[in-house]
Design a protein around this motif. Structure first.
Motif, PDB file in Angstrom:
ATOM      1  N   PHE A 107      56.325  55.866  35.567  1.00  0.00           N
ATOM      2  CA  PHE A 107      55.268  55.744  36.566  1.00  0.00           C
ATOM      3  C   PHE A 107      54.112  54.862  36.094  1.00  0.00           C
ATOM      4  N   PRO A 108      54.360  53.565  35.897  1.00  0.00           N
ATOM      5  CA  PRO A 108      53.261  52.678  35.512  1.00  0.00           C
ATOM      6  C   PRO A 108      52.201  52.653  36.610  1.00  0.00           C
ATOM      7  N   HIS A 109      50.931  52.656  36.194  1.00  0.00           N
ATOM      8  CA  HIS A 109      49.868  52.716  37.196  1.00  0.00           C
ATOM      9  C   HIS A 109      48.530  52.241  36.636  1.00  0.00           C
ATOM     10  N   PHE A 110      47.673  51.826  37.565  1.00  0.00           N
ATOM     11  CA  PHE A 110      46.263  51.594  37.289  1.00  0.00           C
ATOM     12  C   PHE A 110      45.516  52.875  37.639  1.00  0.00           C
ATOM     13  N   ASP A 111      44.450  53.176  36.896  1.00  0.00           N
ATOM     14  CA  ASP A 111      43.523  54.239  37.268  1.00  0.00           C
ATOM     15  C   ASP A 111      42.272  53.576  37.840  1.00  0.00           C
ATOM     16  N   LEU A 112      41.898  53.990  39.039  1.00  0.00           N
ATOM     17  CA  LEU A 112      40.698  53.458  39.692  1.00  0.00           C
ATOM     18  C   LEU A 112      39.682  54.568  39.862  1.00  0.00           C
ATOM     19  N   PHE A 113      38.420  54.256  39.593  1.00  0.00           N
ATOM     20  CA  PHE A 113      37.358  55.222  39.846  1.00  0.00           C
ATOM     21  C   PHE A 113      36.062  54.471  40.095  1.00  0.00           C
ATOM     22  N   GLY A 114      35.069  55.203  40.573  1.00  0.00           N
ATOM     23  CA  GLY A 114      33.770  54.593  40.833  1.00  0.00           C
ATOM     24  C   GLY A 114      33.797  53.641  42.023  1.00  0.00           C
ATOM     25  N   GLU A 115      32.937  52.660  41.982  1.00  0.00           N
ATOM     26  CA  GLU A 115      32.803  51.714  43.096  1.00  0.00           C
ATOM     27  C   GLU A 115      34.077  50.905  43.319  1.00  0.00           C
ATOM     28  N   LYS A 116      34.770  50.552  42.254  1.00  0.00           N
ATOM     29  CA  LYS A 116      36.014  49.776  42.386  1.00  0.00           C
ATOM     30  C   LYS A 116      37.050  50.600  43.147  1.00  0.00           C
ATOM     31  N   GLN A 117      37.107  51.891  42.876  1.00  0.00           N
ATOM     32  CA  GLN A 117      38.025  52.790  43.584  1.00  0.00           C
ATOM     33  C   GLN A 117      37.731  52.760  45.083  1.00  0.00           C
ATOM     34  N   LYS A 118      36.481  52.925  45.450  1.00  0.00           N
ATOM     35  CA  LYS A 118      36.098  52.927  46.863  1.00  0.00           C
ATOM     36  C   LYS A 118      36.424  51.589  47.530  1.00  0.00           C
ATOM     37  N   GLU A 119      36.074  50.509  46.856  1.00  0.00           N
ATOM     38  CA  GLU A 119      36.313  49.163  47.387  1.00  0.00           C
ATOM     39  C   GLU A 119      37.801  48.946  47.673  1.00  0.00           C
ATOM     40  N   ILE A 120      38.639  49.286  46.704  1.00  0.00           N
ATOM     41  CA  ILE A 120      40.069  49.042  46.855  1.00  0.00           C
ATOM     42  C   ILE A 120      40.678  49.961  47.905  1.00  0.00           C
ATOM     43  N   LEU A 121      40.317  51.232  47.910  1.00  0.00           N
ATOM     44  CA  LEU A 121      40.851  52.151  48.924  1.00  0.00           C
ATOM     45  C   LEU A 121      40.497  51.660  50.329  1.00  0.00           C
ATOM     46  N   PHE A 122      39.271  51.179  50.504  1.00  0.00           N
ATOM     47  CA  PHE A 122      38.863  50.665  51.814  1.00  0.00           C
ATOM     48  C   PHE A 122      39.674  49.421  52.183  1.00  0.00           C
ATOM     49  N   LYS A 123      39.771  48.476  51.260  1.00  0.00           N
ATOM     50  CA  LYS A 123      40.497  47.234  51.543  1.00  0.00           C
ATOM     51  C   LYS A 123      41.988  47.473  51.769  1.00  0.00           C
ATOM     52  N   GLU A 124      42.532  48.521  51.159  1.00  0.00           N
ATOM     53  CA  GLU A 124      43.950  48.847  51.313  1.00  0.00           C
ATOM     54  C   GLU A 124      44.193  49.820  52.478  1.00  0.00           C
ATOM     55  N   ASN A 125      43.128  50.071  53.252  1.00  0.00           N
ATOM     56  CA  ASN A 125      43.211  50.941  54.427  1.00  0.00           C
ATOM     57  C   ASN A 125      43.689  52.358  54.088  1.00  0.00           C
ATOM     58  N   GLN A 126      43.259  52.854  52.949  1.00  0.00           N
ATOM     59  CA  GLN A 126      43.583  54.217  52.517  1.00  0.00           C
ATOM     60  C   GLN A 126      42.455  55.150  52.966  1.00  0.00           C
ATOM     61  N   LEU A 127      42.189  55.126  54.268  1.00  0.00           N
ATOM     62  CA  LEU A 127      41.042  55.834  54.827  1.00  0.00           C
ATOM     63  C   LEU A 127      41.161  57.341  54.681  1.00  0.00           C
ATOM     64  N   GLU A 128      42.377  57.855  54.763  1.00  0.00           N
ATOM     65  CA  GLU A 128      42.575  59.300  54.629  1.00  0.00           C
ATOM     66  C   GLU A 128      42.105  59.780  53.252  1.00  0.00           C
ATOM     67  N   GLN A 129      42.398  59.011  52.216  1.00  0.00           N
ATOM     68  CA  GLN A 129      41.966  59.403  50.870  1.00  0.00           C
ATOM     69  C   GLN A 129      40.447  59.278  50.723  1.00  0.00           C
ATOM     70  N   LEU A 130      39.866  58.241  51.329  1.00  0.00           N
ATOM     71  CA  LEU A 130      38.404  58.103  51.301  1.00  0.00           C
ATOM     72  C   LEU A 130      37.735  59.298  51.960  1.00  0.00           C
ATOM     73  N   GLU A 131      38.263  59.709  53.101  1.00  0.00           N
ATOM     74  CA  GLU A 131      37.693  60.842  53.836  1.00  0.00           C
ATOM     75  C   GLU A 131      37.921  62.167  53.118  1.00  0.00           C
ATOM     76  N   LYS A 132      39.138  62.393  52.676  1.00  0.00           N
ATOM     77  CA  LYS A 132      39.500  63.656  52.024  1.00  0.00           C
ATOM     78  C   LYS A 132      38.608  63.942  50.819  1.00  0.00           C
ATOM     79  N   PHE A 133      38.268  62.904  50.076  1.00  0.00           N
ATOM     80  CA  PHE A 133      37.490  63.084  48.853  1.00  0.00           C
ATOM     81  C   PHE A 133      36.032  62.656  49.012  1.00  0.00           C
ATOM     82  N   SER A 134      35.605  62.449  50.247  1.00  0.00           N
ATOM     83  CA  SER A 134      34.213  62.088  50.567  1.00  0.00           C
ATOM     84  C   SER A 134      33.721  60.922  49.711  1.00  0.00           C
ATOM     85  N   LEU A 135      34.522  59.890  49.657  1.00  0.00           N
ATOM     86  CA  LEU A 135      34.138  58.722  48.835  1.00  0.00           C
ATOM     87  C   LEU A 135      33.325  57.776  49.677  1.00  0.00           C
TER      88      LEU A 135
END
Length: 99
Positions: A71-99
């Motif tokens: 399971f190779p992966h990047f770990d995202l957190f902080g502002e970069k996490q929010k930016e990427i989730l938004f740009k990747e249309n991962q809105l459910e994750q943004l909402e679920k975790f109040s990002l």
């Protein structure tokens, strides 16, 4: 330490990663090295070339990839996490975790 994650969500992420998809998994997280960060998003893909190319879009360096067994992966957190989730249309994750 990870929490706030259902086994079925983890299993789906693992399945997606193993099949070569770019897959996102966000969960609550605590690490003393990163004060103020309470969530992390793992962006994984078993196709390393695909994951590296995806990361380049967001200025993520290939040496930041965690080469965990299957399971190779990047770990995202902080502002970069929010930016990427938004740009990747991962809105459910943004909402679920109040990002």
């Amino acid at each position: 330490m990870a929490f706030g994650l259902k086994r079925e969500e983890l299993n789906q992420w693992k399945s997606n990663v193993k099949s070569g998809e770019i897959s996102f998994l966000t969960h609550y997280w605590q690490d003393k090295r990163f004060p103020g960060c309470y969530t992390v998003t793992k962006v994984g893909c078993s196709d390393l070339d695909k994951l590296i190319e995806w990361g380049k879009v967001y200025q993520l360096q290939s040496n930041w990839i965690h080469l965990d067994k299957d399971f190779p992966h990047f770990d995202l957190f902080g502002e970069k996490q929010k930016e990427i989730l938004f740009k990747e249309n991962q809105l459910e994750q943004l909402e679920k975790f109040s990002l």
